[in-house]
Design an enzyme around this catalytic site. Sequence first.
Site, short mmCIF file in Angstrom:
data_model
loop_
_atom_site.label_atom_id
_atom_site.label_comp_id
_atom_site.label_asym_id
_atom_site.label_seq_id
_atom_site.Cartn_x
_atom_site.Cartn_y
_atom_site.Cartn_z
N ARG A 1 0.81 -1.23 0.00
CA ARG A 1 0.00 0.00 0.00
C ARG A 1 0.84 1.28 0.00
O ARG A 1 0.57 2.22 0.74
CB ARG A 1 -0.89 0.07 1.25
CG ARG A 1 -2.08 -0.78 1.29
CD ARG A 1 -3.07 -0.44 0.25
NE ARG A 1 -3.46 -1.69 -0.40
CZ ARG A 1 -4.58 -1.88 -1.04
NH1 ARG A 1 -5.43 -0.88 -1.16
NH2 ARG A 1 -4.85 -3.02 -1.60
N GLY B 1 1.49 2.66 -3.05
CA GLY B 1 1.15 3.32 -4.31
C GLY B 1 1.99 2.84 -5.50
O GLY B 1 2.00 3.50 -6.54
N LYS B 2 2.65 1.68 -5.35
CA LYS B 2 3.51 1.17 -6.42
C LYS B 2 2.72 0.91 -7.71
O LYS B 2 3.10 1.38 -8.78
CB LYS B 2 4.18 -0.15 -6.00
CG LYS B 2 4.97 -0.08 -4.72
CD LYS B 2 5.56 -1.42 -4.36
CE LYS B 2 4.57 -2.57 -4.31
NZ LYS B 2 3.57 -2.43 -3.21
N THR C 1 0.93 -11.55 -12.27
CA THR C 1 1.51 -12.79 -11.74
C THR C 1 0.65 -13.41 -10.64
O THR C 1 0.92 -14.52 -10.20
CB THR C 1 2.92 -12.52 -11.16
OG1 THR C 1 2.79 -11.56 -10.10
CG2 THR C 1 3.86 -12.01 -12.21
N ALA C 2 -0.36 -12.69 -10.18
CA ALA C 2 -1.15 -13.17 -9.04
C ALA C 2 -2.17 -14.23 -9.43
O ALA C 2 -2.82 -14.12 -10.46
CB ALA C 2 -1.86 -11.99 -8.37
N HIS D 1 -7.80 -4.48 -8.71
CA HIS D 1 -6.76 -4.03 -9.64
C HIS D 1 -7.26 -4.09 -11.09
O HIS D 1 -6.97 -3.20 -11.88
CB HIS D 1 -5.49 -4.88 -9.49
CG HIS D 1 -4.65 -4.48 -8.32
ND1 HIS D 1 -3.88 -5.37 -7.59
CD2 HIS D 1 -4.47 -3.28 -7.72
CE1 HIS D 1 -3.26 -4.72 -6.62
NE2 HIS D 1 -3.60 -3.46 -6.66
N GLU E 1 -2.29 -13.36 -17.76
CA GLU E 1 -2.05 -13.85 -16.40
C GLU E 1 -1.01 -14.96 -16.47
O GLU E 1 -1.21 -15.98 -17.11
CB GLU E 1 -3.35 -14.36 -15.79
CG GLU E 1 -4.35 -13.23 -15.57
CD GLU E 1 -5.62 -13.67 -14.87
OE1 GLU E 1 -5.80 -14.89 -14.68
OE2 GLU E 1 -6.43 -12.79 -14.52
#
Lengths: 165, 165, 165
Positions: free
Chosen positions: A11, A13-14, A33-34, A48, A60
Amino acid sequence: MAITLITGGVRSGKSRYALKMALSYKRRLFIATAVAFDDEMKKRIEKHKQERGNLFKTIEEPVYLSRALDGANNFDVCLIDCLTVWVSNLLFYKKEAQIEAFFKALDKITSDVVVVSNEVGLGIMPDNTLSRRYVDLLGEVNQKLADVSDRVVFMISGQPLNVKS
Amino acid sequence: MAITLITGGVRSGKSRYALKMALSYKRRLFIATAVAFDDEMKKRIEKHKQERGNLFKTIEEPVYLSRALDGANNFDVCLIDCLTVWVSNLLFYKKEAQIEAFFKALDKITSDVVVVSNEVGLGIMPDNTLSRRYVDLLGEVNQKLADVSDRVVFMISGQPLNVKS
Amino acid sequence: MAITLITGGVRSGKSRYALKMALSYKRRLFIATAVAFDDEMKKRIEKHKQERGNLFKTIEEPVYLSRALDGANNFDVCLIDCLTVWVSNLLFYKKEAQIEAFFKALDKITSDVVVVSNEVGLGIMPDNTLSRRYVDLLGEVNQKLADVSDRVVFMISGQPLNVKS
């Protein structure tokens, strides 16, 4: 081509900053990648996705980043979000060899690349071996990537701090 | 009025630096968000009180920061120490709505404001949902505050690093 | 003489950067604070030893850093790696008084000194008192050292960020 590493804490802000950077390009690829293991993860991924809307072509790819990069040359920018989850996946699936493949693919790519990662070694070290192994491996990947990057940005409370440029 | 956010890790000299900043003003208000739940906390609070001496008018407000800010306009500077504990209190008392109220009050204030917070997302993520929820919420509050701040300082080993100015 | 503090997270390239700095000097002393309690630690220590080769005269001193510094004046540079482990040792052996002795010895030294430490307070605080005591004590030592240092470097993904210079 230019490589940018956006790193920082949870968290900080990347992802938002990386998105903003990528939107200045025309043809945009997003490599996620998630993988949704549970409901919490599913929610984060959904959130996201909504933030990105249809501004990107999305792939993905939880493990074989090098393969995903092979298709990136038709785009002006390739945004990879994030190495933190990818390295965790590599440990889970015992695919650490993909790290070398990733850096080789990165070396050959012609589009610009923006990569999101995390700093995870600035707290008290966890007392289990797996977590320490993870911290070590991600730290090494981050160092390697920063080394070949043209720009490294450290995010603090949503503000970008140039570390290498 | 100008807003300054002083952020960083535990024992990085945030409060000391914020105090030093605030002492350059004449009429000073200190808003403390910490409540002593146990002896360790009680000691920390006492130590901080002694460091301040009678250089400030002090208000203790664990939850309703917006109300505390309403009385701040008679002062030249208002030092809030810290958001870290405040956000934790909001979760505990289920008063997250106070975040919006805080930013509204901040928008109307005429005195300068110095706010202390923490970066807590740069270690290995804890494996419990409440901690992750806390990290997320504090991170969002920090980002919002940094966004409206005129200056953001990241403390490392007691040394200030300007992130926004 | 000049003091440099190299700080940062686990696997952020601190030791490597410190080594590189020290290699620009002719007569080099390396003071190692780590003691091998277990196999994982033994491996890390061995790996670091191999990286140094015979470029340094090495002293292993887990507690009495001040004594080790007394013999450092025959060298052009003294590299101490690291305070993180040293402070942990002090707590374990109940030798916190060595902190004051260290700063006194540092004040009298004539060679340049490069010190490696860690930032450990940027994650979620652990819920045990000993860890919090450790974070507090290391944070205070880091602040004191940064204060008397001529240069402070914060390592992020292997990249040096000047915090004080």
